[in-house]
Design a protein around this motif. Structure first.
Motif, PDB file in Angstrom:
ATOM      1  N   LYS A  92       0.885  -1.322   0.150  1.00 24.82           N
ATOM      2  CA  LYS A  92      -0.134   0.038  -0.045  1.00 24.82           C
ATOM      3  C   LYS A  92       0.916   1.391   0.055  1.00 24.82           C
ATOM      4  O   LYS A  92       1.901   1.205   0.401  1.00 24.82           O
ATOM      5  N   ARG A 115      -5.302 -11.589   4.738  1.00 23.22           N
ATOM      6  CA  ARG A 115      -5.920 -11.695   5.897  1.00 23.22           C
ATOM      7  C   ARG A 115      -6.353 -13.162   5.779  1.00 23.22           C
ATOM      8  O   ARG A 115      -6.238 -13.945   4.815  1.00 23.22           O
ATOM      9  N   THR A 324      -7.999   2.142  -4.728  1.00 23.23           N
ATOM     10  CA  THR A 324      -6.764   1.636  -3.836  1.00 23.23           C
ATOM     11  C   THR A 324      -5.533   2.584  -4.418  1.00 23.23           C
ATOM     12  O   THR A 324      -5.419   2.932  -5.732  1.00 23.23           O
ATOM     13  N   CYS A 388     -11.569  -5.440  -0.464  1.00 23.66           N
ATOM     14  CA  CYS A 388     -12.610  -5.047   0.467  1.00 23.66           C
ATOM     15  C   CYS A 388     -13.016  -6.009   1.278  1.00 23.66           C
ATOM     16  O   CYS A 388     -13.886  -6.888   0.938  1.00 23.66           O
TER      17      CYS A 388
HETATM   18  C1  HEM Z   1     -20.153  -0.468  -2.395  1.00 23.86           C
HETATM   19  C2  HEM Z   1     -19.604  -0.554  -1.237  1.00 23.86           C
HETATM   20  C3  HEM Z   1     -17.927  -0.525  -1.255  1.00 23.86           C
HETATM   21  C4  HEM Z   1     -17.112  -0.584  -2.207  1.00 23.86           C
HETATM   22  C5  HEM Z   1     -17.201  -0.428  -3.768  1.00 23.86           C
HETATM   23  C6  HEM Z   1     -15.784  -0.831  -1.437  1.00 23.86           C
HETATM   24  C7  HEM Z   1     -14.647  -0.763  -1.897  1.00 23.86           C
HETATM   25  C8  HEM Z   1     -13.370  -0.921  -1.341  1.00 23.86           C
HETATM   26  C9  HEM Z   1     -12.196  -0.826  -1.960  1.00 23.86           C
HETATM   27  C10 HEM Z   1     -11.753  -0.513  -3.475  1.00 23.86           C
HETATM   28  C11 HEM Z   1     -11.089  -1.230  -0.963  1.00 23.86           C
HETATM   29  C12 HEM Z   1      -9.610  -1.279  -1.319  1.00 23.86           C
HETATM   30  C13 HEM Z   1      -9.001  -2.465  -1.508  1.00 23.86           C
HETATM   31  C14 HEM Z   1      -7.758  -2.292  -1.806  1.00 23.86           C
HETATM   32  O1  HEM Z   1      -6.767  -1.469  -1.285  1.00 23.86           O
HETATM   33  O2  HEM Z   1      -7.191  -3.325  -2.593  1.00 23.86           O
HETATM   34  C15 HEM Z   1     -11.869  -1.510   0.190  1.00 23.86           C
HETATM   35  C16 HEM Z   1     -11.187  -1.672   1.336  1.00 23.86           C
HETATM   36  C17 HEM Z   1     -11.914  -1.884   2.563  1.00 23.86           C
HETATM   37  N1  HEM Z   1     -13.156  -1.798   2.865  1.00 23.86           N
HETATM   38 FE1  HEM Z   1     -14.466  -1.480   1.387  1.00 23.86          FE
HETATM   39  N2  HEM Z   1     -16.108  -0.971   0.003  1.00 23.86           N
HETATM   40  C18 HEM Z   1     -17.219  -0.958   0.010  1.00 23.86           C
HETATM   41  C19 HEM Z   1     -18.070  -1.119   1.455  1.00 23.86           C
HETATM   42  C20 HEM Z   1     -17.562  -1.393   2.746  1.00 23.86           C
HETATM   43  C21 HEM Z   1     -18.352  -1.862   3.748  1.00 23.86           C
HETATM   44  C22 HEM Z   1     -19.827  -1.623   4.016  1.00 23.86           C
HETATM   45  C23 HEM Z   1     -17.349  -1.705   4.694  1.00 23.86           C
HETATM   46  C24 HEM Z   1     -17.481  -2.330   6.323  1.00 23.86           C
HETATM   47  C25 HEM Z   1     -18.513  -2.672   6.932  1.00 23.86           C
HETATM   48  C26 HEM Z   1     -16.144  -1.872   3.950  1.00 23.86           C
HETATM   49  C27 HEM Z   1     -14.814  -2.223   4.911  1.00 23.86           C
HETATM   50  C28 HEM Z   1     -13.540  -2.049   4.149  1.00 23.86           C
HETATM   51  C29 HEM Z   1     -12.370  -2.359   4.909  1.00 23.86           C
HETATM   52  C30 HEM Z   1     -12.127  -2.531   6.288  1.00 23.86           C
HETATM   53  C31 HEM Z   1     -11.291  -2.166   3.912  1.00 23.86           C
HETATM   54  C32 HEM Z   1      -9.692  -2.372   4.164  1.00 23.86           C
HETATM   55  C33 HEM Z   1      -9.383  -3.936   3.755  1.00 23.86           C
HETATM   56  C34 HEM Z   1      -8.210  -4.443   3.838  1.00 23.86           C
HETATM   57  O3  HEM Z   1      -7.193  -3.604   3.952  1.00 23.86           O
HETATM   58  O4  HEM Z   1      -7.875  -5.431   4.425  1.00 23.86           O
HETATM   59  N3  HEM Z   1     -16.178  -1.422   2.754  1.00 23.86           N
HETATM   60  N4  HEM Z   1     -13.260  -1.316   0.148  1.00 23.86           N
END
Ligand code: HEM
Length: 449
Positions: A92, A115, A324, A388
Protein backbone atom coordinates in the motif's frame (compact mmCIF):
# COMPACT_ATOMS: atom_id res chain seq x y z
CA UNK A 1 36.87 33.56 3.74
CA UNK A 2 34.21 31.71 5.75
CA UNK A 3 31.48 33.66 3.94
CA UNK A 4 32.91 32.61 0.62
CA UNK A 5 32.90 29.00 1.73
CA UNK A 6 29.25 29.30 2.84
CA UNK A 7 28.28 30.86 -0.48
CA UNK A 8 30.06 28.13 -2.44
CA UNK A 9 28.38 25.39 -0.36
CA UNK A 10 24.95 26.96 -0.77
CA UNK A 11 25.47 27.32 -4.54
CA UNK A 12 26.55 23.70 -4.80
CA UNK A 13 23.58 22.53 -2.76
CA UNK A 14 21.09 24.54 -4.79
CA UNK A 15 22.62 23.28 -8.07
CA UNK A 16 22.49 19.71 -6.81
CA UNK A 17 18.83 20.03 -5.71
CA UNK A 18 17.93 21.73 -8.98
CA UNK A 19 19.58 18.94 -11.00
CA UNK A 20 17.83 16.25 -8.90
CA UNK A 21 14.46 17.97 -9.35
CA UNK A 22 15.00 18.33 -13.10
CA UNK A 23 15.94 14.66 -13.34
CA UNK A 24 12.95 13.62 -11.25
CA UNK A 25 10.47 15.75 -13.19
CA UNK A 26 11.79 15.49 -16.74
CA UNK A 27 14.03 12.42 -17.11
CA UNK A 28 13.32 9.62 -14.64
CA UNK A 29 9.80 8.77 -15.85
CA UNK A 30 10.03 10.16 -19.35
CA UNK A 31 9.34 6.71 -20.84
CA UNK A 32 5.83 6.74 -19.34
CA UNK A 33 3.24 8.63 -21.42
CA UNK A 34 2.26 11.76 -19.59
CA UNK A 35 1.20 15.38 -19.90
CA UNK A 36 3.84 18.13 -19.55
CA UNK A 37 5.41 18.30 -16.13
CA UNK A 38 6.18 21.51 -14.26
CA UNK A 39 9.54 21.82 -12.48
CA UNK A 40 7.97 22.91 -9.17
CA UNK A 41 4.35 21.77 -9.34
CA UNK A 42 4.77 18.51 -11.23
CA UNK A 43 1.44 17.50 -12.77
CA UNK A 44 -0.55 19.63 -10.35
CA UNK A 45 -0.32 22.54 -12.78
CA UNK A 46 -1.79 20.63 -15.70
CA UNK A 47 -4.36 19.07 -13.38
CA UNK A 48 -5.45 22.58 -12.42
CA UNK A 49 -5.70 23.59 -16.07
CA UNK A 50 -7.97 20.62 -16.81
CA UNK A 51 -10.03 21.31 -13.71
CA UNK A 52 -10.80 24.84 -14.88
CA UNK A 53 -12.01 23.53 -18.25
CA UNK A 54 -15.15 21.92 -16.83
CA UNK A 55 -17.51 21.88 -13.89
CA UNK A 56 -15.24 22.99 -11.07
CA UNK A 57 -16.34 20.62 -8.33
CA UNK A 58 -16.35 17.46 -10.46
CA UNK A 59 -14.64 14.46 -8.90
CA UNK A 60 -10.84 14.26 -9.45
CA UNK A 61 -11.32 10.83 -11.10
CA UNK A 62 -13.23 12.56 -13.89
CA UNK A 63 -10.30 14.96 -14.36
CA UNK A 64 -7.81 12.04 -14.43
CA UNK A 65 -9.98 10.42 -17.10
CA UNK A 66 -9.97 13.60 -19.21
CA UNK A 67 -6.18 13.85 -18.85
CA UNK A 68 -5.80 10.21 -19.87
CA UNK A 69 -8.03 10.71 -22.93
CA UNK A 70 -6.11 13.85 -23.95
CA UNK A 71 -2.92 11.84 -24.43
CA UNK A 72 -4.62 9.13 -26.48
CA UNK A 73 -5.49 6.68 -23.69
CA UNK A 74 -2.04 5.15 -23.08
CA UNK A 75 -1.99 1.61 -21.63
CA UNK A 76 -3.49 1.15 -18.22
CA UNK A 77 -1.29 -0.87 -15.90
CA UNK A 78 -3.29 -3.55 -14.17
CA UNK A 79 -1.29 -5.30 -11.52
CA UNK A 80 -3.61 -8.17 -10.83
CA UNK A 81 -1.36 -11.20 -11.15
CA UNK A 82 1.07 -12.36 -8.48
CA UNK A 83 4.63 -11.39 -9.24
CA UNK A 84 7.81 -12.98 -7.89
CA UNK A 85 8.49 -9.82 -5.91
CA UNK A 86 4.97 -9.49 -4.53
CA UNK A 87 3.15 -12.82 -4.60
CA UNK A 88 0.21 -11.44 -2.55
CA UNK A 89 -0.23 -7.84 -3.57
CA UNK A 90 1.77 -4.71 -4.23
CA UNK A 91 2.40 -2.76 -0.97
CA UNK A 92 0.00 0.00 0.00
CA UNK A 93 1.12 3.54 -0.60
CA UNK A 94 2.17 5.56 2.47
CA UNK A 95 -0.42 8.14 1.38
CA UNK A 96 -2.99 6.24 3.48
CA UNK A 97 -1.31 7.63 6.63
CA UNK A 98 -3.06 10.97 6.25
CA UNK A 99 -6.10 9.12 7.63
CA UNK A 100 -4.27 7.92 10.77
CA UNK A 101 -5.80 10.63 13.02
CA UNK A 102 -9.25 9.28 12.10
CA UNK A 103 -8.71 5.53 11.87
CA UNK A 104 -5.55 4.92 13.90
CA UNK A 105 -2.07 3.74 13.01
CA UNK A 106 -2.89 0.01 13.21
CA UNK A 107 -5.90 0.25 10.88
CA UNK A 108 -6.55 -2.71 8.60
CA UNK A 109 -6.51 -0.20 5.73
CA UNK A 110 -2.76 0.15 6.05
CA UNK A 111 -1.94 -3.50 6.63
CA UNK A 112 -0.06 -5.67 4.18
CA UNK A 113 -0.20 -9.36 3.40
CA UNK A 114 -3.06 -11.77 3.46
CA UNK A 115 -6.05 -11.68 5.74
CA UNK A 116 -7.35 -15.03 6.98
CA UNK A 117 -10.11 -14.79 4.42
CA UNK A 118 -9.27 -13.25 1.09
CA UNK A 119 -12.72 -12.11 -0.01
CA UNK A 120 -15.45 -10.11 1.64
CA UNK A 121 -16.56 -11.57 4.95
CA UNK A 122 -20.12 -12.73 5.48
CA UNK A 123 -21.72 -13.93 8.71
CA UNK A 124 -25.18 -15.45 9.17
CA UNK A 125 -26.14 -12.68 11.64
CA UNK A 126 -25.81 -9.97 8.98
CA UNK A 127 -29.20 -10.55 7.40
CA UNK A 128 -31.39 -10.51 10.55
CA UNK A 129 -29.68 -7.36 11.83
CA UNK A 130 -30.04 -5.74 8.43
CA UNK A 131 -33.77 -6.45 8.36
CA UNK A 132 -34.10 -5.11 11.89
CA UNK A 133 -32.33 -1.84 11.08
CA UNK A 134 -34.32 -1.48 7.90
CA UNK A 135 -37.62 -1.25 9.69
CA UNK A 136 -36.84 2.33 10.74
CA UNK A 137 -35.79 3.06 7.15
CA UNK A 138 -39.08 1.76 5.66
CA UNK A 139 -41.13 3.60 8.28
CA UNK A 140 -39.35 6.85 7.48
CA UNK A 141 -39.87 6.33 3.75
CA UNK A 142 -43.57 5.59 4.30
CA UNK A 143 -43.95 8.79 6.33
CA UNK A 144 -42.24 10.84 3.64
CA UNK A 145 -44.41 9.31 0.93
CA UNK A 146 -47.56 10.23 2.85
CA UNK A 147 -46.33 13.79 3.44
CA UNK A 148 -45.34 14.16 -0.22
CA UNK A 149 -42.15 15.98 0.83
CA UNK A 150 -39.13 16.08 -1.45
CA UNK A 151 -36.22 14.51 0.41
CA UNK A 152 -32.57 13.53 0.13
CA UNK A 153 -32.05 9.79 -0.21
CA UNK A 154 -28.42 10.32 0.78
CA UNK A 155 -29.28 11.20 4.37
CA UNK A 156 -31.62 8.23 4.82
CA UNK A 157 -29.25 5.68 3.32
CA UNK A 158 -26.17 7.06 5.04
CA UNK A 159 -27.91 6.86 8.44
CA UNK A 160 -29.13 3.34 7.72
CA UNK A 161 -25.64 2.28 6.67
CA UNK A 162 -24.15 3.67 9.89
CA UNK A 163 -26.71 1.75 11.95
CA UNK A 164 -26.03 -1.48 10.02
CA UNK A 165 -22.26 -1.17 10.51
CA UNK A 166 -22.71 -0.36 14.23
CA UNK A 167 -24.85 -3.47 14.67
CA UNK A 168 -22.64 -5.74 12.56
CA UNK A 169 -19.32 -4.63 13.99
CA UNK A 170 -20.12 -3.82 17.63
CA UNK A 171 -23.69 -5.04 18.23
CA UNK A 172 -24.66 -1.54 19.35
CA UNK A 173 -27.37 0.83 18.21
CA UNK A 174 -25.69 4.00 16.95
CA UNK A 175 -29.12 5.69 16.62
CA UNK A 176 -28.06 7.24 13.34
CA UNK A 177 -31.61 6.94 12.02
CA UNK A 178 -33.17 9.03 14.77
CA UNK A 179 -35.62 11.39 13.13
CA UNK A 180 -34.20 14.29 15.15
CA UNK A 181 -30.51 14.71 14.17
CA UNK A 182 -29.72 16.25 17.56
CA UNK A 183 -30.73 12.94 19.15
CA UNK A 184 -28.51 10.74 16.99
CA UNK A 185 -25.94 8.67 18.86
CA UNK A 186 -22.85 10.58 20.01
CA UNK A 187 -20.49 8.59 17.75
CA UNK A 188 -22.50 9.63 14.70
CA UNK A 189 -22.47 13.29 15.64
CA UNK A 190 -18.75 13.19 16.34
CA UNK A 191 -18.08 11.29 13.10
CA UNK A 192 -19.77 13.98 11.06
CA UNK A 193 -17.49 16.55 12.67
CA UNK A 194 -14.47 14.24 12.33
CA UNK A 195 -13.71 14.55 16.05
CA UNK A 196 -11.43 11.53 16.00
CA UNK A 197 -10.08 11.54 19.56
CA UNK A 198 -13.52 11.56 21.16
CA UNK A 199 -14.79 8.84 18.83
CA UNK A 200 -11.80 6.72 19.83
CA UNK A 201 -12.59 7.15 23.54
CA UNK A 202 -16.25 6.22 23.05
CA UNK A 203 -15.42 3.17 20.95
CA UNK A 204 -12.81 1.97 23.43
CA UNK A 205 -15.44 2.18 26.19
CA UNK A 206 -17.84 0.09 24.12
CA UNK A 207 -15.15 -2.50 23.40
CA UNK A 208 -14.35 -2.85 27.10
CA UNK A 209 -18.02 -3.18 27.89
CA UNK A 210 -18.55 -5.77 25.16
CA UNK A 211 -15.55 -7.77 26.31
CA UNK A 212 -16.89 -7.87 29.87
CA UNK A 213 -20.27 -9.03 28.52
CA UNK A 214 -18.55 -11.65 26.42
CA UNK A 215 -16.82 -13.17 29.40
CA UNK A 216 -19.94 -13.11 31.59
CA UNK A 217 -22.65 -14.31 29.24
CA UNK A 218 -23.55 -17.76 28.18
CA UNK A 219 -22.92 -18.13 24.44
CA UNK A 220 -26.56 -18.38 23.37
CA UNK A 221 -27.65 -15.07 24.94
CA UNK A 222 -25.08 -12.92 23.24
CA UNK A 223 -25.73 -10.67 20.24
CA UNK A 224 -23.14 -11.61 17.71
CA UNK A 225 -20.82 -9.05 16.14
CA UNK A 226 -17.54 -8.91 14.28
CA UNK A 227 -15.77 -7.50 17.36
CA UNK A 228 -17.23 -10.17 19.66
CA UNK A 229 -16.02 -12.87 17.27
CA UNK A 230 -12.59 -11.26 17.13
CA UNK A 231 -12.25 -11.00 20.92
CA UNK A 232 -13.72 -14.31 21.99
CA UNK A 233 -10.40 -16.15 21.98
CA UNK A 234 -8.50 -13.39 23.84
CA UNK A 235 -7.71 -14.22 27.42
CA UNK A 236 -7.13 -10.63 28.47
CA UNK A 237 -8.13 -7.28 27.10
CA UNK A 238 -4.82 -5.43 27.08
CA UNK A 239 -4.68 -1.68 26.36
CA UNK A 240 -2.96 -2.56 23.08
CA UNK A 241 -5.80 -4.89 22.07
CA UNK A 242 -8.41 -2.25 22.94
CA UNK A 243 -6.52 0.34 20.92
CA UNK A 244 -6.08 -1.91 17.88
CA UNK A 245 -9.71 -3.02 17.99
CA UNK A 246 -10.85 0.59 18.13
CA UNK A 247 -8.71 1.35 15.06
CA UNK A 248 -10.45 -1.44 13.14
CA UNK A 249 -13.95 -0.38 14.23
CA UNK A 250 -13.28 3.21 13.13
CA UNK A 251 -11.89 1.89 9.82
CA UNK A 252 -15.10 -0.07 9.21
CA UNK A 253 -17.22 2.99 9.94
CA UNK A 254 -15.05 5.15 7.73
CA UNK A 255 -14.64 2.70 4.81
CA UNK A 256 -18.15 1.32 4.93
CA UNK A 257 -20.70 4.08 5.20
CA UNK A 258 -19.92 6.52 2.41
CA UNK A 259 -19.09 3.87 -0.21
CA UNK A 260 -22.33 1.99 0.10
CA UNK A 261 -24.38 5.18 0.39
CA UNK A 262 -22.92 6.56 -2.81
CA UNK A 263 -23.43 3.27 -4.70
CA UNK A 264 -27.07 3.02 -3.68
CA UNK A 265 -27.81 6.63 -4.60
CA UNK A 266 -26.40 6.07 -8.07
CA UNK A 267 -28.36 2.81 -8.43
CA UNK A 268 -31.63 4.59 -7.68
CA UNK A 269 -30.73 7.43 -9.98
CA UNK A 270 -30.02 5.04 -12.86
CA UNK A 271 -33.22 3.09 -12.15
CA UNK A 272 -35.27 6.28 -11.97
CA UNK A 273 -34.33 7.21 -15.49
CA UNK A 274 -34.09 3.75 -17.06
CA UNK A 275 -37.69 2.46 -17.13
CA UNK A 276 -36.84 -0.92 -18.70
CA UNK A 277 -34.41 -1.72 -15.86
CA UNK A 278 -36.92 -0.68 -13.22
CA UNK A 279 -39.52 -2.91 -14.88
CA UNK A 280 -37.09 -5.85 -14.93
CA UNK A 281 -36.49 -5.44 -11.19
CA UNK A 282 -40.17 -5.16 -10.47
CA UNK A 283 -40.83 -8.31 -12.47
CA UNK A 284 -38.13 -10.16 -10.55
CA UNK A 285 -39.04 -9.31 -6.96
CA UNK A 286 -42.28 -8.94 -5.07
CA UNK A 287 -41.90 -6.95 -1.83
CA UNK A 288 -44.89 -8.70 -0.23
CA UNK A 289 -42.96 -11.94 -0.16
CA UNK A 290 -39.34 -10.72 -0.06
CA UNK A 291 -39.22 -9.78 3.61
CA UNK A 292 -41.11 -12.87 4.77
CA UNK A 293 -38.97 -15.18 2.62
CA UNK A 294 -35.75 -13.52 3.75
CA UNK A 295 -36.65 -14.03 7.39
CA UNK A 296 -37.34 -17.73 6.87
CA UNK A 297 -35.00 -18.80 4.12
CA UNK A 298 -32.07 -16.41 4.54
CA UNK A 299 -30.14 -14.77 1.78
CA UNK A 300 -30.30 -17.59 -0.79
CA UNK A 301 -33.27 -15.68 -2.22
CA UNK A 302 -31.04 -12.64 -2.76
CA UNK A 303 -28.55 -14.64 -4.78
CA UNK A 304 -31.36 -15.61 -7.13
CA UNK A 305 -32.19 -11.95 -7.81
CA UNK A 306 -30.03 -11.95 -10.91
CA UNK A 307 -31.20 -8.68 -12.36
CA UNK A 308 -30.73 -6.77 -9.09
CA UNK A 309 -27.24 -8.20 -8.78
CA UNK A 310 -26.52 -7.00 -12.31
CA UNK A 311 -27.88 -3.52 -11.46
CA UNK A 312 -25.51 -3.32 -8.48
CA UNK A 313 -22.54 -4.49 -10.55
CA UNK A 314 -23.23 -2.09 -13.38
CA UNK A 315 -23.72 0.80 -10.98
CA UNK A 316 -20.39 0.01 -9.33
CA UNK A 317 -18.75 -0.21 -12.76
CA UNK A 318 -19.84 3.25 -13.87
CA UNK A 319 -19.83 4.95 -10.48
CA UNK A 320 -17.16 3.24 -8.35
CA UNK A 321 -17.11 4.84 -4.90
CA UNK A 322 -13.63 3.73 -3.79
CA UNK A 323 -10.19 2.78 -5.03
CA UNK A 324 -6.76 1.82 -3.83
CA UNK A 325 -3.30 3.37 -3.92
CA UNK A 326 -0.10 1.30 -4.01
CA UNK A 327 3.63 2.03 -4.08
CA UNK A 328 6.95 0.20 -4.14
CA UNK A 329 10.05 1.83 -2.68
CA UNK A 330 12.68 3.17 -5.11
CA UNK A 331 15.15 0.43 -5.95
CA UNK A 332 12.66 -2.44 -5.50
CA UNK A 333 12.70 -3.32 -9.19
CA UNK A 334 8.94 -3.60 -9.62
CA UNK A 335 8.39 -3.79 -13.37
CA UNK A 336 5.16 -4.38 -15.27
CA UNK A 337 4.55 -5.15 -18.91
CA UNK A 338 1.72 -3.26 -20.68
CA UNK A 339 -0.52 -4.92 -23.27
CA UNK A 340 1.58 -3.18 -25.92
CA UNK A 341 4.67 -5.10 -24.73
CA UNK A 342 6.42 -2.06 -23.21
CA UNK A 343 7.91 -2.54 -19.76
CA UNK A 344 7.70 0.05 -17.03
CA UNK A 345 9.55 0.17 -13.73
CA UNK A 346 7.04 1.69 -11.32
CA UNK A 347 9.27 2.02 -8.24
CA UNK A 348 8.73 5.23 -6.31
CA UNK A 349 5.51 6.04 -8.17
CA UNK A 350 2.16 6.24 -6.45
CA UNK A 351 -0.03 3.79 -8.36
CA UNK A 352 -3.67 4.82 -8.19
CA UNK A 353 -6.15 2.17 -9.26
CA UNK A 354 -8.54 4.61 -10.92
CA UNK A 355 -11.55 2.43 -11.50
CA UNK A 356 -13.43 5.16 -13.35
CA UNK A 357 -10.82 4.76 -16.08
CA UNK A 358 -10.37 0.98 -15.85
CA UNK A 359 -14.07 0.23 -15.81
CA UNK A 360 -14.97 2.61 -18.65
CA UNK A 361 -12.17 1.56 -20.98
CA UNK A 362 -13.66 1.38 -24.50
CA UNK A 363 -11.10 -1.29 -25.42
CA UNK A 364 -12.81 -3.58 -22.94
CA UNK A 365 -16.40 -2.32 -22.82
CA UNK A 366 -16.73 -1.10 -26.39
CA UNK A 367 -18.35 2.07 -27.69
CA UNK A 368 -21.05 1.95 -25.04
CA UNK A 369 -18.56 1.90 -22.16
CA UNK A 370 -20.11 5.05 -20.66
CA UNK A 371 -23.69 3.75 -20.81
CA UNK A 372 -25.41 2.07 -17.90
CA UNK A 373 -26.69 -1.26 -19.17
CA UNK A 374 -26.63 -4.15 -16.68
CA UNK A 375 -25.14 -6.78 -16.56
CA UNK A 376 -21.42 -6.05 -16.51
CA UNK A 377 -18.02 -6.93 -15.03
CA UNK A 378 -15.73 -4.97 -12.81
CA UNK A 379 -13.33 -4.57 -9.86
CA UNK A 380 -14.89 -1.92 -7.59
CA UNK A 381 -14.02 -3.84 -4.41
CA UNK A 382 -10.50 -4.40 -5.77
CA UNK A 383 -8.96 -7.83 -5.92
CA UNK A 384 -6.50 -10.00 -4.00
CA UNK A 385 -5.78 -10.52 -0.33
CA UNK A 386 -6.55 -6.97 0.75
CA UNK A 387 -9.72 -6.52 -1.29
CA UNK A 388 -12.69 -4.92 0.47
CA UNK A 389 -13.61 -6.87 3.60
CA UNK A 390 -17.09 -5.30 3.63
CA UNK A 391 -18.13 -6.35 0.12
CA UNK A 392 -20.54 -9.05 1.32
CA UNK A 393 -22.24 -6.73 3.78
CA UNK A 394 -22.41 -4.00 1.13
CA UNK A 395 -23.90 -6.36 -1.46
CA UNK A 396 -26.40 -7.77 0.98
CA UNK A 397 -27.55 -4.33 2.05
CA UNK A 398 -27.79 -3.08 -1.53
CA UNK A 399 -29.77 -6.12 -2.69
CA UNK A 400 -32.35 -5.87 0.06
CA UNK A 401 -32.78 -2.11 -0.27
CA UNK A 402 -33.09 -2.15 -4.06
CA UNK A 403 -35.37 -5.20 -4.09
CA UNK A 404 -37.87 -3.56 -1.78
CA UNK A 405 -37.61 0.16 -2.54
CA UNK A 406 -37.66 -0.27 -6.32
CA UNK A 407 -40.78 -2.40 -6.15
CA UNK A 408 -42.66 -0.66 -3.39
CA UNK A 409 -42.18 2.99 -4.29
CA UNK A 410 -42.22 5.23 -7.34
CA UNK A 411 -39.36 7.68 -7.25
CA UNK A 412 -37.92 10.46 -9.38
CA UNK A 413 -34.72 12.46 -9.18
CA UNK A 414 -35.18 16.17 -8.54
CA UNK A 415 -32.58 18.91 -8.92
CA UNK A 416 -29.34 18.05 -10.70
CA UNK A 417 -29.92 15.15 -13.11
CA UNK A 418 -33.71 15.45 -13.19
CA UNK A 419 -35.49 14.32 -16.36
CA UNK A 420 -36.37 16.80 -19.11
CA UNK A 421 -40.16 16.86 -19.68
CA UNK A 422 -42.15 17.17 -22.91
CA UNK A 423 -45.09 19.55 -23.41
CA UNK A 424 -47.36 17.07 -21.59
CA UNK A 425 -45.06 17.02 -18.57
CA UNK A 426 -43.79 13.50 -19.32
CA UNK A 427 -40.15 12.39 -19.36
CA UNK A 428 -38.67 11.79 -22.82
CA UNK A 429 -36.74 8.67 -23.75
CA UNK A 430 -33.43 8.93 -25.59
CA UNK A 431 -32.16 6.37 -28.13
CA UNK A 432 -30.69 4.24 -25.32
CA UNK A 433 -34.01 3.71 -23.54
CA UNK A 434 -33.18 6.18 -20.77
CA UNK A 435 -34.90 9.41 -19.84
CA UNK A 436 -33.15 12.52 -21.04
CA UNK A 437 -31.71 14.50 -18.15
CA UNK A 438 -31.73 18.29 -18.02
CA UNK A 439 -28.41 19.01 -16.34
CA UNK A 440 -26.25 15.88 -16.25
CA UNK A 441 -25.65 14.32 -12.83
CA UNK A 442 -22.00 13.95 -11.86
CA UNK A 443 -19.85 12.86 -8.94
CA UNK A 444 -18.55 15.85 -7.03
CA UNK A 445 -15.52 16.06 -4.82
CA UNK A 446 -17.07 16.37 -1.41
CA UNK A 447 -16.20 19.30 0.79
CA UNK A 448 -16.04 18.60 4.51
CA UNK A 449 -18.34 20.85 6.51
C1 HEM B 1 -20.23 -0.44 -2.39
C2 HEM B 1 -19.56 -0.55 -1.27
C3 HEM B 1 -18.07 -0.66 -1.13
C4 HEM B 1 -17.06 -0.55 -2.07
C5 HEM B 1 -17.20 -0.28 -3.55
C6 HEM B 1 -15.81 -0.76 -1.38
C7 HEM B 1 -14.56 -0.73 -1.98
C8 HEM B 1 -13.36 -0.94 -1.33
C9 HEM B 1 -12.05 -0.87 -1.95
C10 HEM B 1 -11.79 -0.55 -3.41
C11 HEM B 1 -11.13 -1.13 -1.00
C12 HEM B 1 -9.60 -1.10 -1.17
C13 HEM B 1 -9.06 -2.48 -1.40
C14 HEM B 1 -7.57 -2.43 -1.68
O1 HEM B 1 -6.85 -1.60 -1.11
O2 HEM B 1 -7.12 -3.24 -2.48
C15 HEM B 1 -11.84 -1.39 0.22
C16 HEM B 1 -11.24 -1.73 1.43
C17 HEM B 1 -11.91 -1.88 2.61
N1 HEM B 1 -13.28 -1.78 2.79
FE1 HEM B 1 -14.68 -1.49 1.37
N2 HEM B 1 -16.07 -0.99 -0.06
C18 HEM B 1 -17.44 -0.95 0.14
C19 HEM B 1 -18.11 -1.16 1.33
C20 HEM B 1 -17.52 -1.45 2.53
C21 HEM B 1 -18.23 -1.74 3.76
C22 HEM B 1 -19.76 -1.77 3.90
C23 HEM B 1 -17.28 -1.94 4.72
C24 HEM B 1 -17.43 -2.27 6.19
C25 HEM B 1 -18.52 -2.56 6.78
C26 HEM B 1 -15.98 -1.81 4.10
C27 HEM B 1 -14.78 -1.96 4.74
C28 HEM B 1 -13.54 -1.97 4.13
C29 HEM B 1 -12.28 -2.21 4.85
C30 HEM B 1 -12.13 -2.43 6.36
C31 HEM B 1 -11.26 -2.17 3.88
C32 HEM B 1 -9.76 -2.41 4.11
C33 HEM B 1 -9.52 -3.91 3.84
C34 HEM B 1 -8.06 -4.37 3.98
O3 HEM B 1 -7.14 -3.60 3.69
O4 HEM B 1 -7.85 -5.53 4.35
N3 HEM B 1 -16.16 -1.52 2.76
N4 HEM B 1 -13.19 -1.25 0.01
Amino acid sequence: MFELFLLATATLLVSYLYARLRYWRFTQYVHISQLPNHLLWGHLKVFGEFMYCGILDRHPDRIFEEMWESIGRPPIMLISKPTKLFPLSVPKSPTWTHMVPLIGSTSILGREGSRLNTCGTSYPFFLPLLLEKMETFWNRLDQLIVSGEEFSLETLISNLTFDVIGAAVLAVDLHAQHIDPSKQGEIIRLFRQLLAKRIDILIKNIIQHKYAELKEEVDGNRRQSIVALGLQESEALTPQLVSETSDQVRSFLFAGHDTNTSALQWAFYELSHTPRALKAIRDESDPRIICATLVHKGDSLLLRMHYINAVIKETLRLHPPAGTVRMTEPGTGFTVRAATGEEYCLDGLIMYSCQSIIQRDPNVYGDTADDWHPPSAWRPFERGPRACIGSELANLESRVIIAIVARKYDFIKTGLGESALDENGLPMLNGKGQYKSKPELYNASQKLE
